[in-house]
Structure formats: structure tokens, C-alpha cells
Scaffold this active site. Structure first.
Site, PDB file in Angstrom:
ATOM      1  N   LEU A 126       0.821  -1.216   0.000  1.00 55.71           N
ATOM      2  CA  LEU A 126       0.000   0.000   0.000  1.00 55.71           C
ATOM      3  C   LEU A 126       0.851   1.261   0.000  1.00 55.71           C
ATOM      4  O   LEU A 126       1.951   1.302   0.550  1.00 55.71           O
ATOM      5  CB  LEU A 126      -0.908   0.006   1.242  1.00 55.71           C
ATOM      6  CG  LEU A 126      -1.860  -1.188   1.387  1.00 55.71           C
ATOM      7  CD1 LEU A 126      -2.764  -0.988   2.602  1.00 55.71           C
ATOM      8  CD2 LEU A 126      -2.690  -1.419   0.131  1.00 55.71           C
ATOM      9  N   GLU A 163       0.218   5.895  -0.486  1.00 53.75           N
ATOM     10  CA  GLU A 163      -0.734   6.987  -0.206  1.00 53.75           C
ATOM     11  C   GLU A 163      -1.935   6.950  -1.159  1.00 53.75           C
ATOM     12  O   GLU A 163      -3.040   7.334  -0.775  1.00 53.75           O
ATOM     13  CB  GLU A 163       0.032   8.318  -0.301  1.00 53.75           C
ATOM     14  CG  GLU A 163      -0.663   9.521   0.282  1.00 53.75           C
ATOM     15  CD  GLU A 163      -1.225   9.320   1.691  1.00 53.75           C
ATOM     16  OE1 GLU A 163      -2.379   9.744   1.889  1.00 53.75           O
ATOM     17  OE2 GLU A 163      -0.562   8.743   2.583  1.00 53.75           O
ATOM     18  N   GLY A 164      -1.737   6.445  -2.369  1.00 56.46           N
ATOM     19  CA  GLY A 164      -2.868   6.340  -3.304  1.00 56.46           C
ATOM     20  C   GLY A 164      -3.938   5.410  -2.749  1.00 56.46           C
ATOM     21  O   GLY A 164      -5.126   5.749  -2.737  1.00 56.46           O
ATOM     22  N   HIS A 165      -3.514   4.240  -2.249  1.00 58.46           N
ATOM     23  CA  HIS A 165      -4.487   3.319  -1.646  1.00 58.46           C
ATOM     24  C   HIS A 165      -5.144   3.965  -0.418  1.00 58.46           C
ATOM     25  O   HIS A 165      -6.339   3.823  -0.206  1.00 58.46           O
ATOM     26  CB  HIS A 165      -3.803   2.027  -1.171  1.00 58.46           C
ATOM     27  CG  HIS A 165      -3.182   1.208  -2.255  1.00 58.46           C
ATOM     28  ND1 HIS A 165      -1.825   1.067  -2.396  1.00 58.46           N
ATOM     29  CD2 HIS A 165      -3.746   0.473  -3.247  1.00 58.46           C
ATOM     30  CE1 HIS A 165      -1.579   0.267  -3.421  1.00 58.46           C
ATOM     31  NE2 HIS A 165      -2.710  -0.097  -3.954  1.00 58.46           N
ATOM     32  N   LYS A 224      -5.836   6.105 -11.425  1.00 62.85           N
ATOM     33  CA  LYS A 224      -4.520   5.773 -11.989  1.00 62.85           C
ATOM     34  C   LYS A 224      -4.679   4.629 -12.994  1.00 62.85           C
ATOM     35  O   LYS A 224      -4.101   4.629 -14.066  1.00 62.85           O
ATOM     36  CB  LYS A 224      -3.592   5.400 -10.834  1.00 62.85           C
ATOM     37  CG  LYS A 224      -2.501   4.434 -11.145  1.00 62.85           C
ATOM     38  CD  LYS A 224      -1.225   5.154 -11.470  1.00 62.85           C
ATOM     39  CE  LYS A 224      -0.092   4.237 -11.845  1.00 62.85           C
ATOM     40  NZ  LYS A 224      -0.235   2.859 -11.517  1.00 62.85           N
ATOM     41  N   ASP A 225      -5.483   3.620 -12.615  1.00 62.08           N
ATOM     42  CA  ASP A 225      -5.779   2.496 -13.518  1.00 62.08           C
ATOM     43  C   ASP A 225      -7.097   2.812 -14.224  1.00 62.08           C
ATOM     44  O   ASP A 225      -8.132   2.203 -13.952  1.00 62.08           O
ATOM     45  CB  ASP A 225      -5.871   1.199 -12.707  1.00 62.08           C
ATOM     46  CG  ASP A 225      -4.560   0.897 -12.010  1.00 62.08           C
ATOM     47  OD1 ASP A 225      -3.575   0.635 -12.696  1.00 62.08           O
ATOM     48  OD2 ASP A 225      -4.520   0.970 -10.767  1.00 62.08           O
ATOM     49  N   SER A 251       2.464   4.216  -7.379  1.00 60.62           N
ATOM     50  CA  SER A 251       2.210   2.833  -7.780  1.00 60.62           C
ATOM     51  C   SER A 251       3.087   1.916  -6.934  1.00 60.62           C
ATOM     52  O   SER A 251       4.217   2.272  -6.583  1.00 60.62           O
ATOM     53  CB  SER A 251       2.582   2.664  -9.261  1.00 60.62           C
ATOM     54  OG  SER A 251       2.739   1.297  -9.560  1.00 60.62           O
ATOM     55  N   SER A 252       2.550   0.728  -6.643  1.00 57.71           N
ATOM     56  CA  SER A 252       3.339  -0.235  -5.866  1.00 57.71           C
ATOM     57  C   SER A 252       4.582  -0.656  -6.638  1.00 57.71           C
ATOM     58  O   SER A 252       5.560  -1.122  -6.043  1.00 57.71           O
ATOM     59  CB  SER A 252       2.501  -1.468  -5.556  1.00 57.71           C
ATOM     60  OG  SER A 252       1.309  -1.093  -4.927  1.00 57.71           O
ATOM     61  N   ARG A 253       4.549  -0.528  -7.945  1.00 60.14           N
ATOM     62  CA  ARG A 253       5.697  -0.974  -8.744  1.00 60.14           C
ATOM     63  C   ARG A 253       6.786   0.101  -8.864  1.00 60.14           C
ATOM     64  O   ARG A 253       7.856  -0.187  -9.391  1.00 60.14           O
ATOM     65  CB  ARG A 253       5.238  -1.401 -10.136  1.00 60.14           C
ATOM     66  CG  ARG A 253       4.452  -2.719 -10.148  1.00 60.14           C
ATOM     67  CD  ARG A 253       4.192  -3.184 -11.567  1.00 60.14           C
ATOM     68  NE  ARG A 253       3.695  -4.540 -11.614  1.00 60.14           N
ATOM     69  CZ  ARG A 253       2.402  -4.890 -11.803  1.00 60.14           C
ATOM     70  NH1 ARG A 253       1.484  -3.954 -11.951  1.00 60.14           N
ATOM     71  NH2 ARG A 253       2.053  -6.162 -11.858  1.00 60.14           N
TER      72      ARG A 253
END
Ligand code: PAF
Length: 278
Positions: free
Chosen positions: A31, A33-35, A148-149, A184-186
């Protein structure tokens, strides 16, 4: 307070009589800040909030990063603990897929092959499979997804219409790092040098928005404008498209106010996606 459960039976015990609105934030963990912004919005609007953490195998192709995808449940829980009362649902693969095949498993849509579907043909089918199952397991009134997605968000909305799922799909604004990189997590896959280069994507988005607001409506010229900002030779641009915001169909000649600029590019081992409205 945070409560964790692994099975639907445990989840139902925690949810109890389900008085009021249940919000679901589906995630694959790692996770950021976006989540957390999705969870905050869910907490504001719903009486009970479930955050699912499940790294879904069906949305990864064999050559992709399923095995190495960051799994950080303990620190994810610590991040959620600061937000309020959240049920963290971490089902096993069997819990999610144990029931066997469902009609959603053969669900296809022309939008699955557009944009990210070009390089990741398995992806949106896999996302629908798991999101459908999560909706059935959790039974949310509302579900929260990040813009984002953007393609994923539109496809999930379409899936709800196609399967008559009574879930209000809430799209939440994309959250950026202070230098403009979409969270993003990536992002953690990038080297320091790649991380510094990565902000060229945001520079490209801003340049296109500016050109459009100055009167340039030509898709070809706006695409060139975006590409001109990706100056690092390492970039492998997957796509840069201006699409209808709901249909996701690419404009061929002229962009229209309210269209979505949507891009994907690979930097080293990291595939970055981003988008904005124009
Ligand atoms: O956006 C994601 O993190 C995933 O695609 C989702 C929606 C949790 C499904 O696995």
C-alpha cells in the site's frame, strides 16, 4: 481499529448484521498513499470498510512479476491502523478461486484488447475474475478504485452493468508524488536514476494539456508533444492515446474537451502508466 480475517465466514462474523453501507477497497497490498486515499474516502462514506489484500495470479502472465510482486501485509496493516476502523480481508487463493469456474471467467470485451490490453492481453480478464469474486465474497454497496488504472476502472464499471452487479463503483483521483510521478506499488522497482527519469511522463502529460488548452487539437501533434518530453533513450513507449473517457476508443484526428490522455511506457524493468483528462 484494524481486524484481519482470511475467510468469508470470518468476514461475515466481523461484518455482523451489516447495518448501513459496506465499502470495499480491493488491493494487491504494497500500500501507498494512493491506496490510503481510497480507504479514507470509503471511511467517510461507508459504515463499514473492508480492504482486501490479494495478489491475484490470474492477472499476471507467466513472464510477469507475480512471484516478485511486493508482499508487505504487516506494514500494510500498520499503515491502515492510522486511518480508522478497517477490516483487512486477506483470502487465500483457494478461498477466492475454490468455487471453480464462474460465467465471468469467459467474460470478454473489446476494451480488454485496447491500450494496456495490447501488451497484457490476459490482464483485464484476470482483473474481472477476481473483482467479481471479491464483490460476491464481500457483498459491498460501494467499491473504490483509483483513476490511476483508468482503463481498469471503466472495465469494472462495464462488468457491473453486464452482470447486473449492484455495486456503486467509485472512481477516485490519481495521487502523485511531490514531483508528479503517479503513485504505484511498482515504483519501488526503479533504480534511483530511473526514478529521476520517470517524472518525464508527468512533464509529457502537462505539456499535452497545455498544448490542447492553447488550441492544438490534432492527435498526431499532441502525441508528438508528449513524446518530445521522454528525452531519455531508455524509454520504451508502449502507447500514448487520446481516448473517449468512457468508450476508451482512440481519437484518430482531433481531441475533444473531456477526452482522456492515457499513456504507458517501460523504463528498465518497470512499466509505468498514467493518464489525465484534457
Ligand atoms: O488495481 C489493483 O490493485 C488490482 O488490479 C485489483 C483491482 C485489486 C484486482 O486484483
Amino acid at each position: 481499529m484494524i481486524k484481519r480475517c482470511h475467510t468469508v465466514a470470518e468476514l461475515n462474523l466481523l461484518l455482523g448484521e451489516r447495518k448501513g453501507t459496506v465499502g470495499l477497497v480491493p488491493t494487491m497490498g504494497a500500500l501507498h498513499e494512493g491506496h490510503l486515499s481510497l480507504v479514507r474516502q470509503a471511511l467517510e462514506a461507508c459504515d463499514q470498510v473492508v480492504v482486501s489484500i490479494f495478489v491475484n495470479p490470474t492477472q499476471f502472465a507467466p513472464h510477469e512479476d507475480f512471484d516478485s510482486y511486493p508482499r508487505t501485509v504487516e506494514s500494510d496493516m500498520a499503515m491502515l491502523a492510522g486511518l480508522g476502523d478497517v477490516i483487512v480481508f486477506t483470502p487465500s487463493r483457494d478461498e477466492v478461486y475454490g468455487e471453480g469456474d464462474l460465467p465471468v471467467d469467459s467474460y470478454e470485451r473489446p476494451t480488454f484488447t485496447l491500450l494496456c490490453g495490447g501488451r497484457r492481453p490476459h490482464f483485464f480478464g484476470g482483473v474481472c475474475r477476481v473483482v467479481y469474486r471479491l464483490f460476491k465474497m464481500v457483498g459491498p454497496d460501494k467499491a473504490y478504485f483509483g483513476e490511476k488504472d483508468y482503463q481498469q476502472l471503466q472495465i469494472i464499471r462495464q462488468m457491473c452493468r453486464d452482470f447486473d452487479l449492484d455495486v456503486d463503483v467509485v472512481g477516485c483521483s490519481l495521487i502523485r508524488e511531490s514531483d508528479g510521478l503517479a503513485m504505484s506499488s511498482r515504483n519501488q522497482y526503479m533504480t534511483d536514476q530511473e526514478r529521476a527519469t520517470s517524472i518525464q511522463i508527468y512533464a509529457g502529460l502537462r505539456a499535452v494539456r497545455e498544448a490542447f488548452s492553447n488550441g492544438d487539437q490534432s492527435v498526431a501533434s499532441l502525441r508528438r508533444c508528449f513524446q518530445s518530453k521522454l528525452t531519455d533513450p531508455q524509454w520504451d513507449l508502449d502507447y500514448c492515446e487520446i481516448v473517449g473517457p468512457q468508450t476508451l476508443n482512440s481519437r484518430n484526428s482531433e481531441a475533444i474537451l473531456g477526452d482522456r490522455l492515457i499513456v504507458a511506457a517501460v523504463l528498465g524493468k518497470t512499466r509505468l502508466i498514467d493518464n489525465c483528462s484534457i
